[in-house]
Design a protein around this motif. Sequence first.
Motif, PDB file in Angstrom:
ATOM      1  N   ASP A  92     -12.549 -12.779   4.837  1.00 29.95           N
ATOM      2  CA  ASP A  92     -13.285 -13.933   4.290  1.00 29.95           C
ATOM      3  C   ASP A  92     -12.763 -15.264   4.813  1.00 29.95           C
ATOM      4  O   ASP A  92     -13.513 -16.214   4.975  1.00 29.95           O
ATOM      5  N   ASP A  93     -11.470 -15.337   5.019  1.00 35.29           N
ATOM      6  CA  ASP A  93     -10.858 -16.609   5.412  1.00 35.29           C
ATOM      7  C   ASP A  93      -9.858 -16.372   6.545  1.00 35.29           C
ATOM      8  O   ASP A  93      -8.648 -16.532   6.375  1.00 35.29           O
ATOM      9  N   PRO A  94     -10.364 -15.965   7.717  1.00 33.34           N
ATOM     10  CA  PRO A  94      -9.431 -15.639   8.805  1.00 33.34           C
ATOM     11  C   PRO A  94      -8.515 -16.806   9.176  1.00 33.34           C
ATOM     12  O   PRO A  94      -7.323 -16.599   9.449  1.00 33.34           O
ATOM     13  N   GLU A  95      -9.062 -18.027   9.162  1.00 28.18           N
ATOM     14  CA  GLU A  95      -8.236 -19.189   9.532  1.00 28.18           C
ATOM     15  C   GLU A  95      -7.022 -19.294   8.624  1.00 28.18           C
ATOM     16  O   GLU A  95      -5.886 -19.421   9.079  1.00 28.18           O
ATOM     17  N   GLY A  96      -7.295 -19.255   7.325  1.00 24.25           N
ATOM     18  CA  GLY A  96      -6.211 -19.410   6.359  1.00 24.25           C
ATOM     19  C   GLY A  96      -5.251 -18.240   6.424  1.00 24.25           C
ATOM     20  O   GLY A  96      -4.030 -18.410   6.436  1.00 24.25           O
ATOM     21  N   PHE A  97      -5.815 -17.047   6.511  1.00 25.08           N
ATOM     22  CA  PHE A  97      -4.980 -15.857   6.505  1.00 25.08           C
ATOM     23  C   PHE A  97      -4.050 -15.815   7.714  1.00 25.08           C
ATOM     24  O   PHE A  97      -2.835 -15.684   7.586  1.00 25.08           O
ATOM     25  N   TRP A  98      -4.630 -15.967   8.929  1.00 22.74           N
ATOM     26  CA  TRP A  98      -3.793 -15.834  10.138  1.00 22.74           C
ATOM     27  C   TRP A  98      -2.805 -16.980  10.268  1.00 22.74           C
ATOM     28  O   TRP A  98      -1.696 -16.806  10.788  1.00 22.74           O
ATOM     29  N   SER A  99      -3.211 -18.137   9.792  1.00 23.06           N
ATOM     30  CA  SER A  99      -2.311 -19.274   9.859  1.00 23.06           C
ATOM     31  C   SER A  99      -1.061 -19.005   9.003  1.00 23.06           C
ATOM     32  O   SER A  99       0.074 -19.196   9.449  1.00 23.06           O
ATOM     33  N   GLU A 100      -1.290 -18.518   7.796  1.00 24.41           N
ATOM     34  CA  GLU A 100      -0.142 -18.200   6.927  1.00 24.41           C
ATOM     35  C   GLU A 100       0.740 -17.102   7.511  1.00 24.41           C
ATOM     36  O   GLU A 100       1.960 -17.187   7.484  1.00 24.41           O
ATOM     37  N   GLN A 101       0.096 -16.055   8.040  1.00 25.39           N
ATOM     38  CA  GLN A 101       0.880 -14.938   8.577  1.00 25.39           C
ATOM     39  C   GLN A 101       1.694 -15.377   9.795  1.00 25.39           C
ATOM     40  O   GLN A 101       2.838 -14.971   9.970  1.00 25.39           O
ATOM     41  N   ALA A 102       1.075 -16.196  10.643  1.00 32.91           N
ATOM     42  CA  ALA A 102       1.778 -16.645  11.852  1.00 32.91           C
ATOM     43  C   ALA A 102       2.985 -17.508  11.490  1.00 32.91           C
ATOM     44  O   ALA A 102       4.017 -17.467  12.157  1.00 32.91           O
ATOM     45  N   GLU A 103       2.860 -18.288  10.424  1.00 29.67           N
ATOM     46  CA  GLU A 103       3.996 -19.095   9.950  1.00 29.67           C
ATOM     47  C   GLU A 103       5.085 -18.194   9.389  1.00 29.67           C
ATOM     48  O   GLU A 103       6.268 -18.424   9.580  1.00 29.67           O
ATOM     49  N   GLN A 104       4.651 -17.186   8.652  1.00 32.08           N
ATOM     50  CA  GLN A 104       5.612 -16.331   7.964  1.00 32.08           C
ATOM     51  C   GLN A 104       6.369 -15.416   8.928  1.00 32.08           C
ATOM     52  O   GLN A 104       7.569 -15.219   8.798  1.00 32.08           O
TER      53      GLN A 104
END
Length: 645
Positions: A33-45
């Motif tokens: 649903d929210d690939p931008e938000g999801f991948w951004s968080e995962q890439a930071e983490q």
Amino acid sequence: MSETKVYPVPESVKRDAHLTLEQYQQMYQRSLDDPEGFWSEQAEQFLDWFSKWGTTCDWDLARGDIRFFKGGTLNVAYNCVDRHLETRGDQAAIIWEGDEPDQDETVTYRDLYERVGRFANAMKARGVKKGDRVCIYLPMVPEAAVAMLACARIGAVHSVVFGGFSPEALRDRILDADCEVVITADEGIRGGRKIPLKANTDKALEGCPNVKTTFVVRRTGGDIDWHDGRDVWFHEASAEASPECPPEHMDAEDPLFILYTSGSTGKPKGVQHTTGGYLLGTAMTHKYVFDYQDGEVYWCTADVGWVTGHSYIVYGPLANGAKTLIFEGVPTYPDASRFWQVIDKHNVSIFYTAPTAIRALMGQGNEYVEKTSRQSLRILGTVGEPINPEAWEWYYHTVGQDRCPIVDTWWQTETGAIMIAPLPGATDLKPGSATLPFFGVEPQLVDSAGKVLEGATEGNLVINRAWPSMMRTIYGDHERFINTYLAAYPGKYFTGDGARRDADGYYWITGRVDDVINVSGHRLGTAEVESALVEHSLVNEAAVVGYPHDVKGQGIYAYVTLVAGEEPSDELKKELVDLCIKEIGPIAKPDIIQFAPGLPKTRSGKIMRRILRKVASNELDSLGDTSTLADPTVVDTLIEERANQ
Ligand code: WTA
């Protein structure tokens, strides 16, 4: 579903697992649903970045334009090594187990840092720079990981070639990627047998004028030819160099490596992966699919020459600061207990192997397993081909003592990371099913017209959107990338596999729907084997298909038509087998060669492979319609003579 037994998540695993079923479902939904938000968080983490990206992700699958974290900069070696120094400098990064049971070595993260830095500087001193392609043709020694990471450190693009490939296959790959540097060893050693890697390299390089430097790892100390000016000892060049080598700042979309893989047509293609998305995909899947817990010893038995070795021996585990085991030998040397002994010796918690190895060991009898403890094991995994329920049950009960979930992981060289697999603490298991998609993976089943099929059904497996670790192109041939994977079903990635989806939404991979075969978990194009066979002057035509094989999964069945007037003979059979070994390598050795006076063809001259597959598999009741053949009697002859094979 009542069709198969269901194995629920063991309580002991559920208790401490990273994710429960509810958490998986929530995160999965969010990833779509929210690939931008999801991948951004995962890439930071998961990753350390030198600078932040612009747009998180955008893609146009029809054009093969795929971008994740574009503009963000990072370095893969920094993420896999440097950032762990503070917290785990003295912890094992690599545990190496040699071919002989008394040979092993532990490489700590600090050792790894120094070895990577030194070799990176050694390559720089020989002129290697960002963007250059470097070929790696090594046995399973720590230097393989060191070489890969050293390339990543300076931004060179590695192309690892499996040590079982022949000089001819090596040369094709060096030329296709235009490598100027090759890293090899004097010899490899597996199951007590030596493999002449340097001699193979010398032979390959006769046709590669652009290769300026060969770094040679000393593994056995065996006799080798030396080419002054070109050949350099790996250990000498490393010793002379400084361990300090600042990591290159790479764009997330800069290439990390090329890896050749077989397709249904033509020569193998150089699958190109990028820096940011690939590392994120491998790190996330390594943590979640194996439920990797800090401090555990993790062992993937693949060879670094295949994608499984890239993603799950080197990049995923090291990005997570894991202890990754590199095994040089084979499962049956000195005897069929070796895997289980190594597990006891090094306290392996997570063990990841191929169904073909499981079937081979299952055939040796339980005593080889039962005489070991295996108490350290917590999670088991499989990859590379469908696992038959019988092998699954044996793996689960006999090896895992009913205690360890089996993660059956479906993915491909092209996907970079695991795509469909259970999560140990979340997913109930069904033997033979890869179960549910990983985060961001949107599988669909389509019919041959491209219609999306809903519910419990069977069809061609496609992925309906891009994901971070997806390949970005075929090296040097973007058109071929589009034509092979993206053109069949516009807007979707076509996997080449067929699959079934059951009423619980679980996926069951049924195998390739194209002319790719899977022999002992090694992927081969039937066209490659055919072109090796027709090199023989007495061969007029050859058609190769897979057929079910008890241990290998699929065996290689070759139909060969000789030029007019020539007679089949055992000697000729042997010459043909040798030719396949010479052109490709021992993995391409046909199991059965059937000399055929003619092949079944349509009136327009196209070979009807469907019929050849059926004959090879002895499925004679379901040959289908043969009336469109130019000469239907050809099939009767094939069937008659099949009995003699
Ligand atoms: C097959 C290996 C069933 C499949 C990582 C795929 C599997 C091909 C599985 C890719 C599995 C891989 N169950 N089939 N768990 N895993 N395959 O590129 O046909 O060497 O397309 O990548 O192996 O092989 P490759």
